[in-house]
Enzyme design. Sequence first.
Site, PDB file in Angstrom:
ATOM      1  N   SER A  78       0.869  -1.188   0.000  1.00 25.00           N
ATOM      2  CA  SER A  78       0.000   0.000   0.000  1.00 25.00           C
ATOM      3  C   SER A  78       0.893   1.220   0.000  1.00 25.00           C
ATOM      4  O   SER A  78       2.024   1.175   0.492  1.00 25.00           O
ATOM      5  CB  SER A  78      -0.864   0.010   1.262  1.00 25.00           C
ATOM      6  OG  SER A  78      -1.522   1.253   1.405  1.00 25.00           O
ATOM      7  N   TYR A 137      -2.902  -0.824  10.103  1.00 23.07           N
ATOM      8  CA  TYR A 137      -2.807  -1.072   8.659  1.00 23.07           C
ATOM      9  C   TYR A 137      -1.437  -0.640   8.133  1.00 23.07           C
ATOM     10  O   TYR A 137      -0.742  -1.400   7.444  1.00 23.07           O
ATOM     11  CB  TYR A 137      -3.921  -0.305   7.940  1.00 23.07           C
ATOM     12  CG  TYR A 137      -3.960  -0.525   6.451  1.00 23.07           C
ATOM     13  CD1 TYR A 137      -4.462  -1.709   5.917  1.00 23.07           C
ATOM     14  CD2 TYR A 137      -3.500   0.449   5.566  1.00 23.07           C
ATOM     15  CE1 TYR A 137      -4.507  -1.917   4.547  1.00 23.07           C
ATOM     16  CE2 TYR A 137      -3.536   0.251   4.196  1.00 23.07           C
ATOM     17  CZ  TYR A 137      -4.041  -0.931   3.686  1.00 23.07           C
ATOM     18  OH  TYR A 137      -4.069  -1.129   2.328  1.00 23.07           O
TER      19      TYR A 137
HETATM   20  P1  NAP Z   1     -11.444  -5.403  -1.036  1.00 22.87           P
HETATM   21  O1  NAP Z   1     -12.304  -4.861  -2.112  1.00 22.87           O
HETATM   22  O2  NAP Z   1     -11.879  -5.209   0.375  1.00 22.87           O
HETATM   23  O3  NAP Z   1     -11.230  -6.981  -1.320  1.00 22.87           O
HETATM   24  C1  NAP Z   1     -10.477  -7.750  -0.428  1.00 22.87           C
HETATM   25  C2  NAP Z   1     -10.956  -9.186  -0.483  1.00 22.87           C
HETATM   26  O4  NAP Z   1     -10.180  -9.929   0.471  1.00 22.87           O
HETATM   27  C3  NAP Z   1     -12.422  -9.319  -0.062  1.00 22.87           C
HETATM   28  O5  NAP Z   1     -13.101 -10.223  -0.895  1.00 22.87           O
HETATM   29  C4  NAP Z   1     -12.298  -9.861   1.356  1.00 22.87           C
HETATM   30  O6  NAP Z   1     -13.398 -10.643   1.777  1.00 22.87           O
HETATM   31  C5  NAP Z   1     -11.063 -10.731   1.226  1.00 22.87           C
HETATM   32  N1  NAP Z   1     -10.532 -11.094   2.536  1.00 22.87           N
HETATM   33  C6  NAP Z   1     -10.601 -10.410   3.703  1.00 22.87           C
HETATM   34  N2  NAP Z   1     -10.072 -11.128   4.689  1.00 22.87           N
HETATM   35  C7  NAP Z   1      -9.643 -12.291   4.127  1.00 22.87           C
HETATM   36  C8  NAP Z   1      -9.025 -13.445   4.647  1.00 22.87           C
HETATM   37  N3  NAP Z   1      -8.747 -13.575   5.943  1.00 22.87           N
HETATM   38  N4  NAP Z   1      -8.722 -14.454   3.795  1.00 22.87           N
HETATM   39  C9  NAP Z   1      -9.028 -14.367   2.488  1.00 22.87           C
HETATM   40  N5  NAP Z   1      -9.639 -13.303   1.945  1.00 22.87           N
HETATM   41  C10 NAP Z   1      -9.940 -12.277   2.765  1.00 22.87           C
HETATM   42  O7  NAP Z   1      -9.972  -4.842  -1.106  1.00 22.87           O
HETATM   43  P2  NAP Z   1      -9.114  -4.222  -2.313  1.00 22.87           P
HETATM   44  O8  NAP Z   1      -9.321  -2.754  -2.301  1.00 22.87           O
HETATM   45  O9  NAP Z   1      -9.323  -5.002  -3.553  1.00 22.87           O
HETATM   46  O10 NAP Z   1      -7.646  -4.472  -1.728  1.00 22.87           O
HETATM   47  C11 NAP Z   1      -6.833  -5.559  -2.127  1.00 22.87           C
HETATM   48  C12 NAP Z   1      -5.452  -5.375  -1.523  1.00 22.87           C
HETATM   49  O11 NAP Z   1      -4.929  -4.106  -1.930  1.00 22.87           O
HETATM   50  C13 NAP Z   1      -5.429  -5.357  -0.002  1.00 22.87           C
HETATM   51  O12 NAP Z   1      -4.262  -6.000   0.464  1.00 22.87           O
HETATM   52  C14 NAP Z   1      -5.363  -3.888   0.344  1.00 22.87           C
HETATM   53  O13 NAP Z   1      -4.774  -3.633   1.603  1.00 22.87           O
HETATM   54  C15 NAP Z   1      -4.525  -3.361  -0.801  1.00 22.87           C
HETATM   55  N6  NAP Z   1      -4.709  -1.928  -1.054  1.00 22.87           N
HETATM   56  C16 NAP Z   1      -5.899  -1.449  -1.491  1.00 22.87           C
HETATM   57  C17 NAP Z   1      -6.016  -0.082  -1.750  1.00 22.87           C
HETATM   58  C18 NAP Z   1      -7.285   0.549  -2.283  1.00 22.87           C
HETATM   59  O14 NAP Z   1      -7.320   1.783  -2.428  1.00 22.87           O
HETATM   60  N7  NAP Z   1      -8.332  -0.199  -2.611  1.00 22.87           N
HETATM   61  C19 NAP Z   1      -4.928   0.767  -1.524  1.00 22.87           C
HETATM   62  C20 NAP Z   1      -3.742   0.223  -1.065  1.00 22.87           C
HETATM   63  C21 NAP Z   1      -3.634  -1.127  -0.843  1.00 22.87           C
HETATM   64  P3  NAP Z   1     -14.506 -10.006   2.784  1.00 22.87           P
HETATM   65  O15 NAP Z   1     -15.106  -8.847   2.127  1.00 22.87           O
HETATM   66  O16 NAP Z   1     -15.479 -11.104   2.978  1.00 22.87           O
HETATM   67  O17 NAP Z   1     -13.785  -9.598   4.020  1.00 22.87           O
END
Ligand code: NAP
Length: 267
Positions: free
Chosen positions: A145, A157
Amino acid sequence: MTTPLALPGLAGKVVVVTGAARGQGLAEALVLLASGATVIATDIAPDAPADLASSADLPGLAHYRQLDVTDEAGWTELASWLGSEFGRVDGLVNNAGIPFRGRIGEIARDDWDRVFAINVTGAMLGIQALSPLMNAGASIVNIGSSAALNAHHTVAYTSSKWALRGLTHVTATEFGARGIRTNIVHPGYIETEMMAAAPAIMTDAQLALTPLERTGQPEEVAAVVAFLLSDASAYVNGAEIPVDGGFTSSAGVKYMSDIIKNSQKTT
Ligand code: NAP
């Protein structure tokens, strides 16, 4: 579903993506499928997301497996299934992660532990379980991130993503001699459900600090992840790649620059 971008150098590779039911993980799975890879999309949800189920027209092969990344036995079971089904793993994307917006003064121990369990320990367990199935040419991509490159106030985080950088560098060093590469991608503000819950004022503040002056899309992260999994990045190991519109690069200086520019316009 619009047709995802296809990248060269991925056809036939067996790649595991965690947290792939939606957001960036789903976008990564779809780019890999469009590129001809065999994708094992995993998530905590019991059933495959509709977009994955309807990806049959793409050249790759999709499998869906339920996996909580904090569950060591679940990883062992997945490794055993992968071994008998394919005999190898060519790629692992440690994408699953959760946000937690508590500050240092208010974070509860349980919340801190849960964030670390998913964002750091989950990735470590995945690397431990699947790396024995990896051969030279395999690639591990961790999803960090922009918070891992600065002092974002979300203490659990931010700290967890800094820890994931450490895990990335150790793995890149340890596995280099085996020809296995490990890299980390740092998304900025990407439009997913995770960010839908962010306060509007946070979005405005981040846009004011982002040189491209827009948020990112999951597909823009997925394309970089796919490049790191592909043979096109064969000599990239231990790298950290921000995908953030220049947010971390400008280190807040855009804000100062804009204020100076606007004040000069009015004087
Ligand atoms: P997201 O839309 O919340 O999707 C994350 C997925 O991971 C969801 O389906 C969630 O399921 C699942 N998950 C949560 N806990 C889990 C577990 N214990 N085991 C397996 N799966 C699990 O997130 P995203 O925005 O796509 O983010 C993906 C990655 O990018 C993350 O590592 C996040 O920290 C990183 N990131 C995102 C952003 C951003 O702006 N979006 C920025 C920087 C970094 P549930 O919904 O059921 O919990």
